[in-house]
Design a protein around this motif. Sequence first.
Motif, PDB file in Angstrom:
ATOM      1  N   ARG A 159      56.702  53.365  32.514  1.00 15.28           N
ATOM      2  CA  ARG A 159      58.092  53.266  33.002  1.00 15.28           C
ATOM      3  C   ARG A 159      58.429  54.274  34.094  1.00 15.28           C
ATOM      4  O   ARG A 159      58.976  53.914  35.125  1.00 15.28           O
ATOM      5  CB  ARG A 159      59.051  53.400  31.817  1.00 15.28           C
ATOM      6  CG  ARG A 159      58.871  52.259  30.836  1.00 15.28           C
ATOM      7  CD  ARG A 159      59.699  52.441  29.591  1.00 15.28           C
ATOM      8  NE  ARG A 159      59.487  51.312  28.704  1.00 15.28           N
ATOM      9  CZ  ARG A 159      60.251  51.053  27.647  1.00 15.28           C
ATOM     10  NH1 ARG A 159      61.262  51.856  27.354  1.00 15.28           N
ATOM     11  NH2 ARG A 159      60.000  50.018  26.884  1.00 15.28           N
ATOM     12  N   ASN A 160      58.112  55.535  33.864  1.00 17.14           N
ATOM     13  CA  ASN A 160      58.459  56.564  34.853  1.00 17.14           C
ATOM     14  C   ASN A 160      57.732  56.339  36.172  1.00 17.14           C
ATOM     15  O   ASN A 160      58.313  56.435  37.251  1.00 17.14           O
ATOM     16  CB  ASN A 160      58.133  57.976  34.325  1.00 17.14           C
ATOM     17  CG  ASN A 160      59.106  58.398  33.239  1.00 17.14           C
ATOM     18  OD1 ASN A 160      60.184  57.808  33.117  1.00 17.14           O
ATOM     19  ND2 ASN A 160      58.733  59.375  32.453  1.00 17.14           N
ATOM     20  N   ALA A 161      56.420  56.046  36.064  1.00 20.92           N
ATOM     21  CA  ALA A 161      55.604  55.853  37.271  1.00 20.92           C
ATOM     22  C   ALA A 161      56.096  54.667  38.092  1.00 20.92           C
ATOM     23  O   ALA A 161      56.181  54.740  39.324  1.00 20.92           O
ATOM     24  CB  ALA A 161      54.140  55.653  36.878  1.00 20.92           C
TER      25      ALA A 161
ATOM     26  N   GLU B  92      59.548  55.487  39.684  1.00 25.33           N
ATOM     27  CA  GLU B  92      59.336  56.435  40.782  1.00 25.33           C
ATOM     28  C   GLU B  92      58.782  55.701  42.026  1.00 25.33           C
ATOM     29  O   GLU B  92      59.211  55.948  43.151  1.00 25.33           O
ATOM     30  CB  GLU B  92      58.325  57.496  40.316  1.00 25.33           C
ATOM     31  CG  GLU B  92      58.275  58.723  41.193  1.00 25.33           C
ATOM     32  CD  GLU B  92      57.283  59.749  40.645  1.00 25.33           C
ATOM     33  OE1 GLU B  92      56.359  60.085  41.382  1.00 25.33           O
ATOM     34  OE2 GLU B  92      57.446  60.175  39.482  1.00 25.33           O
ATOM     35  N   ALA B  93      57.836  54.789  41.788  1.00 27.51           N
ATOM     36  CA  ALA B  93      57.242  54.027  42.899  1.00 27.51           C
ATOM     37  C   ALA B  93      58.296  53.169  43.590  1.00 27.51           C
ATOM     38  O   ALA B  93      58.359  53.111  44.824  1.00 27.51           O
ATOM     39  CB  ALA B  93      56.109  53.149  42.382  1.00 27.51           C
ATOM     40  N   LEU B  94      59.144  52.513  42.808  1.00 21.12           N
ATOM     41  CA  LEU B  94      60.208  51.673  43.379  1.00 21.12           C
ATOM     42  C   LEU B  94      61.194  52.514  44.177  1.00 21.12           C
ATOM     43  O   LEU B  94      61.574  52.170  45.288  1.00 21.12           O
ATOM     44  CB  LEU B  94      60.949  50.911  42.273  1.00 21.12           C
ATOM     45  CG  LEU B  94      60.228  49.692  41.681  1.00 21.12           C
ATOM     46  CD1 LEU B  94      60.847  49.306  40.347  1.00 21.12           C
ATOM     47  CD2 LEU B  94      60.290  48.502  42.635  1.00 21.12           C
ATOM     48  N   ARG B  95      61.594  53.649  43.600  1.00 18.53           N
ATOM     49  CA  ARG B  95      62.599  54.502  44.264  1.00 18.53           C
ATOM     50  C   ARG B  95      62.050  55.206  45.500  1.00 18.53           C
ATOM     51  O   ARG B  95      62.804  55.555  46.402  1.00 18.53           O
ATOM     52  CB  ARG B  95      63.162  55.520  43.259  1.00 18.53           C
ATOM     53  CG  ARG B  95      64.113  54.846  42.279  1.00 18.53           C
ATOM     54  CD  ARG B  95      64.742  55.820  41.312  1.00 18.53           C
ATOM     55  NE  ARG B  95      65.823  55.186  40.566  1.00 18.53           N
ATOM     56  CZ  ARG B  95      66.312  55.644  39.429  1.00 18.53           C
ATOM     57  NH1 ARG B  95      65.810  56.750  38.899  1.00 18.53           N
ATOM     58  NH2 ARG B  95      67.296  55.022  38.811  1.00 18.53           N
TER      59      ARG B  95
ATOM     60  N   ASN C 155      65.672  47.961  31.928  1.00 16.76           N
ATOM     61  CA  ASN C 155      66.772  47.354  32.699  1.00 16.76           C
ATOM     62  C   ASN C 155      66.943  48.050  34.045  1.00 16.76           C
ATOM     63  O   ASN C 155      67.193  47.414  35.071  1.00 16.76           O
ATOM     64  CB  ASN C 155      68.092  47.428  31.913  1.00 16.76           C
ATOM     65  CG  ASN C 155      68.168  46.349  30.865  1.00 16.76           C
ATOM     66  OD1 ASN C 155      67.398  45.389  30.909  1.00 16.76           O
ATOM     67  ND2 ASN C 155      69.074  46.493  29.910  1.00 16.76           N
ATOM     68  N   THR C 156      66.819  49.382  34.040  1.00 18.06           N
ATOM     69  CA  THR C 156      66.933  50.167  35.290  1.00 18.06           C
ATOM     70  C   THR C 156      65.836  49.743  36.266  1.00 18.06           C
ATOM     71  O   THR C 156      66.080  49.543  37.462  1.00 18.06           O
ATOM     72  CB  THR C 156      66.828  51.678  34.988  1.00 18.06           C
ATOM     73  OG1 THR C 156      67.811  52.013  34.017  1.00 18.06           O
ATOM     74  CG2 THR C 156      67.040  52.515  36.237  1.00 18.06           C
TER      75      THR C 156
ATOM     76  N   LYS D  63      65.119  44.268  41.734  1.00 19.40           N
ATOM     77  CA  LYS D  63      65.987  43.215  42.288  1.00 19.40           C
ATOM     78  C   LYS D  63      66.582  43.661  43.618  1.00 19.40           C
ATOM     79  O   LYS D  63      66.640  42.917  44.585  1.00 19.40           O
ATOM     80  CB  LYS D  63      67.103  42.895  41.286  1.00 19.40           C
ATOM     81  CG  LYS D  63      67.795  41.572  41.563  1.00 19.40           C
ATOM     82  CD  LYS D  63      68.820  41.252  40.492  1.00 19.40           C
ATOM     83  CE  LYS D  63      69.565  39.982  40.851  1.00 19.40           C
ATOM     84  NZ  LYS D  63      70.655  39.691  39.902  1.00 19.40           N
ATOM     85  N   LYS D  64      66.985  44.939  43.674  1.00 16.95           N
ATOM     86  CA  LYS D  64      67.549  45.519  44.904  1.00 16.95           C
ATOM     87  C   LYS D  64      66.563  45.396  46.061  1.00 16.95           C
ATOM     88  O   LYS D  64      66.921  45.194  47.200  1.00 16.95           O
ATOM     89  CB  LYS D  64      67.833  47.026  44.669  1.00 16.95           C
ATOM     90  CG  LYS D  64      69.312  47.379  44.610  1.00 16.95           C
ATOM     91  CD  LYS D  64      69.463  48.893  44.681  1.00 16.95           C
ATOM     92  CE  LYS D  64      69.659  49.500  43.312  1.00 16.95           C
ATOM     93  NZ  LYS D  64      69.730  50.983  43.357  1.00 16.95           N
ATOM     94  N   GLN D  65      65.275  45.546  45.726  1.00 14.51           N
ATOM     95  CA  GLN D  65      64.238  45.526  46.763  1.00 14.51           C
ATOM     96  C   GLN D  65      63.611  44.152  46.939  1.00 14.51           C
ATOM     97  O   GLN D  65      62.629  43.988  47.648  1.00 14.51           O
ATOM     98  CB  GLN D  65      63.156  46.547  46.412  1.00 14.51           C
ATOM     99  CG  GLN D  65      63.710  47.955  46.434  1.00 14.51           C
ATOM    100  CD  GLN D  65      62.611  48.984  46.250  1.00 14.51           C
ATOM    101  OE1 GLN D  65      61.467  48.744  46.581  1.00 14.51           O
ATOM    102  NE2 GLN D  65      62.969  50.134  45.727  1.00 14.51           N
ATOM    103  N   ASN D  66      64.195  43.152  46.251  1.00 18.95           N
ATOM    104  CA  ASN D  66      63.699  41.774  46.406  1.00 18.95           C
ATOM    105  C   ASN D  66      62.265  41.610  45.920  1.00 18.95           C
ATOM    106  O   ASN D  66      61.508  40.786  46.431  1.00 18.95           O
ATOM    107  CB  ASN D  66      63.785  41.377  47.887  1.00 18.95           C
ATOM    108  CG  ASN D  66      64.367  39.993  48.033  1.00 18.95           C
ATOM    109  OD1 ASN D  66      64.717  39.367  47.045  1.00 18.95           O
ATOM    110  ND2 ASN D  66      64.444  39.512  49.247  1.00 18.95           N
TER     111      ASN D  66
END
Length: 249
Positions: A14-16, A19-22, A42-43, A49-52
């Motif tokens: 989850r964290n990795a 972090e990669a998405l952000r 969910n986060t 979703k924000k990044q398509n």
Amino acid sequence: MDDYQMEELKIEGRNAVLEALRSGKTIDKLFILDGCKDGPVNTIAKEAKKQNTIVQYVKKERLDQLSETKKHQGVIAMAAAYAYAEVEDILENARKKGEQPFLILLDGIEDPHNLGAIIRTANIAGAHGVIIPKRRAVGLTSTVAKTSAGALNYTPVAKVTNLTQTIKELKEQGIWFVGADMDGKTMYQLDLKGPIAMVIGKEGEGLSKLVKENCDFIASIPMKGEIDSLNASVAAGVLGFEIVRQRLS
């Protein structure tokens, strides 16, 4: 269909993944445990979703099969081996060189070796970039990078949500589209000079109906043998170099 995705860089846990998405890393696909609805997951789903990013909800067995660490915590992301360009970057590439745009669009190529070979051909033929669709097609895996023999360092590849829409937008900028298909006019009979984009269809299936309808020309490659089709990357090379020949004359 997911085998080629397994060649991409896997990010597990989850964290990795968050972090990669952000961090803005290019994520081609995200696998999430079906039915898992807790806060962190969910986060991750919202960020994707924000990044398509394409999100696929799968059973635990599928995640276990994909996992290398066996500590996936219900999420595995597939990151592209190379970053994608924008379509505008490809057009800018042509402007910088003072050349009429020459683009290659791929309508659903699934084999990473084919995509790598086409990117290599694109570079050698002087194409300004390659455009691929987001869904039902291979992304920039490490196999694609290897097969391109270094061409990925020089030839930009853009990934778009809707290939037909992209064709329509590029037509408004004066680019003509030639699709490769056996039903077309022999490529030697067509005027392929000027700003042009070559469209190559999916292995074994060819161009999809909508993409084909939006091409200005359909070009066929003359064939003399007993079999009636060429490998997609070879077809791209043959038609691509006919475009080169006409541009040089």
